[in-house]
Write a protein that holds these residues in place. Sequence first.
Motif, PDB file in Angstrom:
ATOM      1  N   LYS A  96      46.561   8.846   4.789  1.00 17.03           N
ATOM      2  CA  LYS A  96      46.004   9.922   5.713  1.00 17.03           C
ATOM      3  C   LYS A  96      45.486  11.151   4.774  1.00 17.03           C
ATOM      4  O   LYS A  96      45.719  11.403   3.631  1.00 17.03           O
ATOM      5  N   PRO A  97      44.587  11.943   5.408  1.00 15.29           N
ATOM      6  CA  PRO A  97      44.058  12.047   6.678  1.00 15.29           C
ATOM      7  C   PRO A  97      43.037  10.566   6.732  1.00 15.29           C
ATOM      8  O   PRO A  97      42.517  10.576   5.707  1.00 15.29           O
ATOM      9  N   ILE A 121      47.016   3.389   9.646  1.00 15.78           N
ATOM     10  CA  ILE A 121      47.136   4.712   8.983  1.00 15.78           C
ATOM     11  C   ILE A 121      48.628   5.034   8.802  1.00 15.78           C
ATOM     12  O   ILE A 121      49.487   4.927   9.373  1.00 15.78           O
ATOM     13  N   ALA A 122      48.406   5.368   7.375  1.00 18.31           N
ATOM     14  CA  ALA A 122      50.121   5.543   6.406  1.00 18.31           C
ATOM     15  C   ALA A 122      51.005   6.737   6.868  1.00 18.31           C
ATOM     16  O   ALA A 122      51.209   7.599   6.256  1.00 18.31           O
ATOM     17  N   MET A 181      46.997  21.153   5.322  1.00 20.15           N
ATOM     18  CA  MET A 181      47.008  20.675   6.467  1.00 20.15           C
ATOM     19  C   MET A 181      46.158  19.413   6.790  1.00 20.15           C
ATOM     20  O   MET A 181      47.044  18.487   7.687  1.00 20.15           O
ATOM     21  N   GLY A 182      45.595  18.684   5.817  1.00 23.51           N
ATOM     22  CA  GLY A 182      45.235  17.266   5.766  1.00 23.51           C
ATOM     23  C   GLY A 182      46.363  16.525   5.011  1.00 23.51           C
ATOM     24  O   GLY A 182      46.702  15.545   5.441  1.00 23.51           O
ATOM     25  N   ASP A 183      47.191  17.113   4.306  1.00 24.28           N
ATOM     26  CA  ASP A 183      48.140  16.572   3.100  1.00 24.28           C
ATOM     27  C   ASP A 183      49.501  16.398   4.055  1.00 24.28           C
ATOM     28  O   ASP A 183      50.009  15.229   3.990  1.00 24.28           O
ATOM     29  N   GLU A 318      45.350   5.971  16.936  1.00 23.88           N
ATOM     30  CA  GLU A 318      46.267   7.043  16.652  1.00 23.88           C
ATOM     31  C   GLU A 318      46.118   7.841  15.632  1.00 23.88           C
ATOM     32  O   GLU A 318      46.167   8.999  15.717  1.00 23.88           O
ATOM     33  N   GLY A 319      45.582   7.278  14.420  1.00 21.02           N
ATOM     34  CA  GLY A 319      45.266   8.263  13.291  1.00 21.02           C
ATOM     35  C   GLY A 319      44.276   9.350  13.530  1.00 21.02           C
ATOM     36  O   GLY A 319      44.122  10.499  13.353  1.00 21.02           O
TER      37      GLY A 319
END
Length: 342
Positions: A96-97, A121-122, A181-183, A318-319
């Motif tokens: 992710k993201p 997606i993990a 925010m992405g992490d 979903e991701g």
Amino acid sequence: MKQLKMGIIGCGSIAKHRHMPEYHASSGAVIAAVCDIYEERANVFAGLYGAKVYTDYKELLANSNIDAVSVCTPNYLHAPISVAALNAGKHVLCEKPMATSKEEALKMIKAARKNGKKLMIAHNQRFVPSHKKAKELIEKGKAGKIYSFRSAFGHGGPEGWSADGRDSWFFKKGQAFIGAMGDLGVHKTDLLRYLLGEEFTEVGAFVETSAKKGADVDDTAVCVLKTESGVIGTLAASWSYVSKEDNSTIIYGEKAILRLEDDPLYSLIVQYANGETVKYELGGIQTNEEGGQKNSGVIDHFVESILNDQEPAIPGSEGMKSLQVILAALESSETKQIVRVN
């Protein structure tokens, strides 16, 4: 039993601490290939797991013996490598993201559909025991109508975790696209969607770079989120928490308050309106701290979804929904407006 031949693309910390050990421990998979632009880094893992070494992911994807790959690269490469892998006939587990835009995410989803391959997606928070138990209680109506929530994910930053330390790609916008925010934030977005069972429709956010000198991505963000039914709450994502990692979520309902990962001993505490309190000791959440890496459940689920030909719990669609909330938060911060999630 068939064993999937796995390729690991990107040999940084997430591959080292999560993907590789968990594939190695799985009875359904074997690490057949590792790839990194730094050959010395790849050689270390090739020696550990008896895998073939590549420095070009395209050459790894050309290997017809590889069944599936984990994409563990900097964020800007997630989509192009995943699409290439799916088009090469490989199943994909992507970190992710999942992408840097909705358009990229759609390309990944379409490539998976076109080639009949799994794309997962993990997002590991869905597999945490306290989170699964909380969802079960909410679905059974134990909390009643949900009114609001607050969720946080913060620690001291990726320099203590990344293979490159302070020189990590995490701090470089061209490679990371987005920071805390992405992490971290996207993990919590996915968790909240999972727990509440509905989508977010509106986002207001402040996204700042205040703690990390030399970084050109966000390190501290606070968002206000609203769901389609009117549940409102806050999400904080930060690389500026200098003490113990915070990975807590609190759900406020009509009949109960659920405190997830908010207590060092009890991973879920339910405080009912009638005065009763129930404490669940379900085991700790995964952390980046020493000894905090156990089985995330992500790799086992991905392997099982392929072997049993089942849709994974967090497919590309979903991701993408979780990514869109993060993209809306960035837009809100830039425009100083409440943004509707498309």
